[in-house]
Design an enzyme around this catalytic site. Structure first.
Site, PDB file in Angstrom:
ATOM      1  N   HIS A  99       0.849  -1.195   0.000  1.00 57.27           N
ATOM      2  CA  HIS A  99       0.000   0.000   0.000  1.00 57.27           C
ATOM      3  C   HIS A  99       0.879   1.238   0.000  1.00 57.27           C
ATOM      4  O   HIS A  99       1.941   1.260   0.624  1.00 57.27           O
ATOM      5  CB  HIS A  99      -0.962   0.020   1.186  1.00 57.27           C
ATOM      6  CG  HIS A  99      -0.292  -0.199   2.505  1.00 57.27           C
ATOM      7  ND1 HIS A  99       0.078  -1.444   2.953  1.00 57.27           N
ATOM      8  CD2 HIS A  99       0.083   0.679   3.460  1.00 57.27           C
ATOM      9  CE1 HIS A  99       0.647  -1.334   4.136  1.00 57.27           C
ATOM     10  NE2 HIS A  99       0.684  -0.050   4.463  1.00 57.27           N
ATOM     11  N   HIS A 101       0.918   5.128   1.016  1.00 60.68           N
ATOM     12  CA  HIS A 101       0.231   6.151   1.812  1.00 60.68           C
ATOM     13  C   HIS A 101       0.310   7.492   1.093  1.00 60.68           C
ATOM     14  O   HIS A 101       1.404   7.920   0.689  1.00 60.68           O
ATOM     15  CB  HIS A 101       0.929   6.356   3.164  1.00 60.68           C
ATOM     16  CG  HIS A 101       0.843   5.222   4.119  1.00 60.68           C
ATOM     17  ND1 HIS A 101      -0.093   5.166   5.124  1.00 60.68           N
ATOM     18  CD2 HIS A 101       1.593   4.105   4.254  1.00 60.68           C
ATOM     19  CE1 HIS A 101       0.085   4.061   5.843  1.00 60.68           C
ATOM     20  NE2 HIS A 101       1.102   3.399   5.334  1.00 60.68           N
TER      21      HIS A 101
HETATM   22  P1  AMP Z   1       1.467   0.455   7.417  1.00 63.02           P
HETATM   23  O1  AMP Z   1       1.797   0.739   8.856  1.00 63.02           O
HETATM   24  O2  AMP Z   1       2.317   1.205   6.443  1.00 63.02           O
HETATM   25  O3  AMP Z   1       1.438  -1.037   7.142  1.00 63.02           O
HETATM   26  O4  AMP Z   1       0.003   1.026   7.206  1.00 63.02           O
HETATM   27  C1  AMP Z   1      -1.167   0.296   7.380  1.00 63.02           C
HETATM   28  C2  AMP Z   1      -2.285   1.293   7.422  1.00 63.02           C
HETATM   29  O5  AMP Z   1      -3.507   0.609   7.229  1.00 63.02           O
HETATM   30  C3  AMP Z   1      -2.414   2.058   8.740  1.00 63.02           C
HETATM   31  O6  AMP Z   1      -2.214   3.447   8.507  1.00 63.02           O
HETATM   32  C4  AMP Z   1      -3.839   1.743   9.202  1.00 63.02           C
HETATM   33  O7  AMP Z   1      -4.486   2.848   9.780  1.00 63.02           O
HETATM   34  C5  AMP Z   1      -4.506   1.320   7.910  1.00 63.02           C
HETATM   35  N1  AMP Z   1      -5.636   0.431   8.070  1.00 63.02           N
HETATM   36  C6  AMP Z   1      -5.688  -0.733   8.766  1.00 63.02           C
HETATM   37  N2  AMP Z   1      -6.908  -1.291   8.668  1.00 63.02           N
HETATM   38  C7  AMP Z   1      -7.653  -0.458   7.879  1.00 63.02           C
HETATM   39  C8  AMP Z   1      -9.000  -0.486   7.405  1.00 63.02           C
HETATM   40  N3  AMP Z   1      -9.835  -1.484   7.712  1.00 63.02           N
HETATM   41  N4  AMP Z   1      -9.414   0.532   6.618  1.00 63.02           N
HETATM   42  C9  AMP Z   1      -8.576   1.538   6.295  1.00 63.02           C
HETATM   43  N5  AMP Z   1      -7.303   1.609   6.717  1.00 63.02           N
HETATM   44  C10 AMP Z   1      -6.842   0.626   7.501  1.00 63.02           C
END
Ligand code: AMP
Ligand code: ZN
Length: 138
Positions: A99, A101
């Protein structure tokens, strides 16, 4: 992939605040909203992170970033944006489905701070390291 929260979002099994979708890519608001408009852009085909992606899959994902980022910026009136990918736990990855950001920036105290420690350059070491890394590019 089973038990992958982003695969479940892509499959519509878990709700999300979708902002863009096509046959390859989905973008939705990050639930944490680090800043207003914080968005995640994900490939529809599961990959653990950028380090594991093929050139083709990465091209498809990254090619969508500018237009989605511009939409987020114009909708939120952000002054700028951090575009970040965390790869593996040591780098802050918590969800193991690639993903990107998009974090809109509004002012210096808007909730995100990235600090890079700088070191005095050793140009001989830099040249050697560049040579070593370049040999690994295949
Ligand atoms: P990372 O720490 O780079 O792996 O980012 C994962 C991101 O996914 C975090 O910023 C979370 O807030 C986001 N996240 C986790 N679950 C969900 C969800 N169900 N819907 C939207 N964002 C999510
Ligand atoms: Zn997945």
């Amino acid at each position: 992939m089973e038990n992958c929260i982003f695969c479940q979002i892509i499959a519509g099994e878990i709700p999300s605040s979708k902002i863009y979708e096509d046959d390859q890519v989905l973008a939705f608001l990050d639930i944490s909203q680090t800043t207003k408009g914080h968005t995640l852009v994900v490939p529809k085909t599961h990959a653990r992170n950028t380090l594991e992606m093929t050139e083709e899959a990465a091209s498809q994902l990254f090619s969508r970033i500018p237009k989605i980022a511009r939409a987020v910026q114009s909708a939120t009136q952000a002054k700028g944006m951090n575009i970040i990918a965390n790869n593996e736990e040591i780098a802050g990855q918590t969800v193991f489905h690639t993903h990107i950001h998009l974090v809109p920036r509004f002012d210096e105290n808007d909730g995100i701070a990235i600090h890079y420690t700088t070191h005095e350059p050793d140009f001989t070491a830099l040249a050697e390291l560049a040579k070593t890394i370049s040999k690994e590019v295949i």
